[in-house]
Design a protein around this motif. Structure first.
Motif, PDB file in Angstrom:
ATOM      1  N   ALA A 107       0.811  -1.222   0.000  1.00  0.00           N
ATOM      2  CA  ALA A 107       0.000   0.000   0.000  1.00  0.00           C
ATOM      3  C   ALA A 107       0.841   1.266   0.000  1.00  0.00           C
ATOM      4  O   ALA A 107       0.318   2.358  -0.260  1.00  0.00           O
ATOM      5  N   ASP A 110       0.989   4.318  -2.707  1.00  0.00           N
ATOM      6  CA  ASP A 110      -0.080   5.324  -2.664  1.00  0.00           C
ATOM      7  C   ASP A 110       0.301   6.463  -1.723  1.00  0.00           C
ATOM      8  O   ASP A 110       0.110   7.647  -2.059  1.00  0.00           O
ATOM      9  N   ARG A 114       1.150  10.467  -2.705  1.00  0.00           N
ATOM     10  CA  ARG A 114       0.456  11.613  -2.111  1.00  0.00           C
ATOM     11  C   ARG A 114       1.441  12.655  -1.575  1.00  0.00           C
ATOM     12  O   ARG A 114       1.135  13.846  -1.550  1.00  0.00           O
ATOM     13  N   TRP A 286      -2.910   7.987   7.299  1.00  0.00           N
ATOM     14  CA  TRP A 286      -2.884   7.023   6.203  1.00  0.00           C
ATOM     15  C   TRP A 286      -2.980   5.592   6.716  1.00  0.00           C
ATOM     16  O   TRP A 286      -3.676   4.759   6.126  1.00  0.00           O
ATOM     17  N   SER A 290      -5.738   3.061   5.451  1.00  0.00           N
ATOM     18  CA  SER A 290      -5.382   1.955   4.563  1.00  0.00           C
ATOM     19  C   SER A 290      -5.206   0.623   5.281  1.00  0.00           C
ATOM     20  O   SER A 290      -5.551  -0.431   4.735  1.00  0.00           O
TER      21      SER A 290
END
Length: 302
Positions: A107, A110, A114, A286, A290
């Motif tokens: 993950a 991502d 950002r 985050w 996530s």
């Protein structure tokens, strides 16, 4: 060095417990760093650091000054972030190894997309690190945590399973209840906090049953613990998410599914500074977004 650079240097010295490491991180020589801190102490009229040949630690006044410095620089980062929308710098996180490899790394692109100006230093560990001394921004840990002055954010709870290898079950049999574990063996998992082997846990309704079985093998790492089970050394209890493939392939067999172990809380911890660094804030947010949804959330989560 200007005042902000000196504050940054002082924070790094406290975090790392070393003039040399802090000087290298700031891109200056050790003599320059020493002179800057000496000038800072003279200006403030107080000693900020205890120095020895092996370690540097803050005095009582230095610890209070450190907390103020962290808050000041965090405020500046917040101001910069508000103006530019960017979070920059190095974030150091310490994460359970298997969680890092199986869930976090897939993950992470991502998160990095950002925040393109942010670099992540990802450490793996099970022990309860000293975040301030070791310069770590946050940690992800499993289990019931000891009292500390850290801020704890629950990520969820991990479903646990009791498993063993087919060869082990062929030799010792498959138990039908916790009371039927006589004659069985477990792989002893030694707690890094207590130095003791943890018992197996089973639930029957609201009742929690602890069982300590003979263990010919004691281990201190999760990967070795799991491999020992595959090799037939005994029963183990592990998070289900990390062993789905083993269960699907049949290299490990779930035992006593009607008496599951108690689930394990998963949390992210960070220092209780008055002002949270923007780097830590975006990373923790985050994680909640996530990683948290992968596990059942606690009923009392915010």
């Amino acid at each position: 060095m200007d005042r902000l650079a000196t504050l940054d240097l002082f924070i790094r010295i406290v975090d790392r417990g070393s003039f040399s490491a802090a000087a290298a991180a700031c891109g200056v020589s050790r003599p320059v760093a020493t002179a800057a801190i000496k000038a800072l102490e003279q200006r403030l009229g107080t000693r900020l650091l205890h120095r020895s040949t092996r370690h540097v630690r803050p005095t009582e006044e230095g610890a209070a000054y450190y907390r103020r410095c962290v808050a000041i620089l965090a405020d500046l980062e917040d101001a910069d972030r508000g103006a530019s929308g960017a979070v920059a710098g190095l974030l150091r996180a310490d994460v359970i190894g298997r969680l890092a490899r199986m869930l976090l790394l897939p993950a992470l692109p991502d998160f990095l997309a950002r925040h393109p100006a942010l670099t992540v230093h990802l450490g793996e560990g099970e022990r309860f690190v000293d975040l301030v001394r070791e310069g770590v921004d946050c940690v992800v840990r499993a289990g019931n945590l000891p009292d500390s002055d850290m801020i704890v954010r629950p990520l969820g709870v991990m479903e646990e399973v009791t498993v063993a290898s087919p060869a082990y079950l062929a030799r010792y049999g498959t138990p039908a209840s916790p009371e039927g574990l006589g004659g069985h063996q477990m792989v002893g998992f030694v707690s890094s906090r207590t130095g003791l082997s943890l018992p197996l846990e089973f639930t029957r309704g609201d009742e929690v049953i602890e069982v300590s079985l003979p263990a010919r093998l004691l281990v201190g790492g999760v990967d070795t613990y799991a491999e020992a089970a595959r090799q037939g050394f005994g029963l183990v209890q592990v998070p289900r998410y990390g062993f789905v493939e083993d269960l699907d392939r049949g290299t490990l067999i779930e035992v006593l599914p009607d008496f599951p172990p108690t689930p394990t809380p998963l949390s992210v911890l960070y220092p209780s500074n008055k002002q949270l660094s923007p780097r830590v804030r975006v990373f923790v947010d985050w994680l909640m977004e996530s990683i948290g949804p992968r596990f059942h959330q606690n009923a009392d989560d915010p």
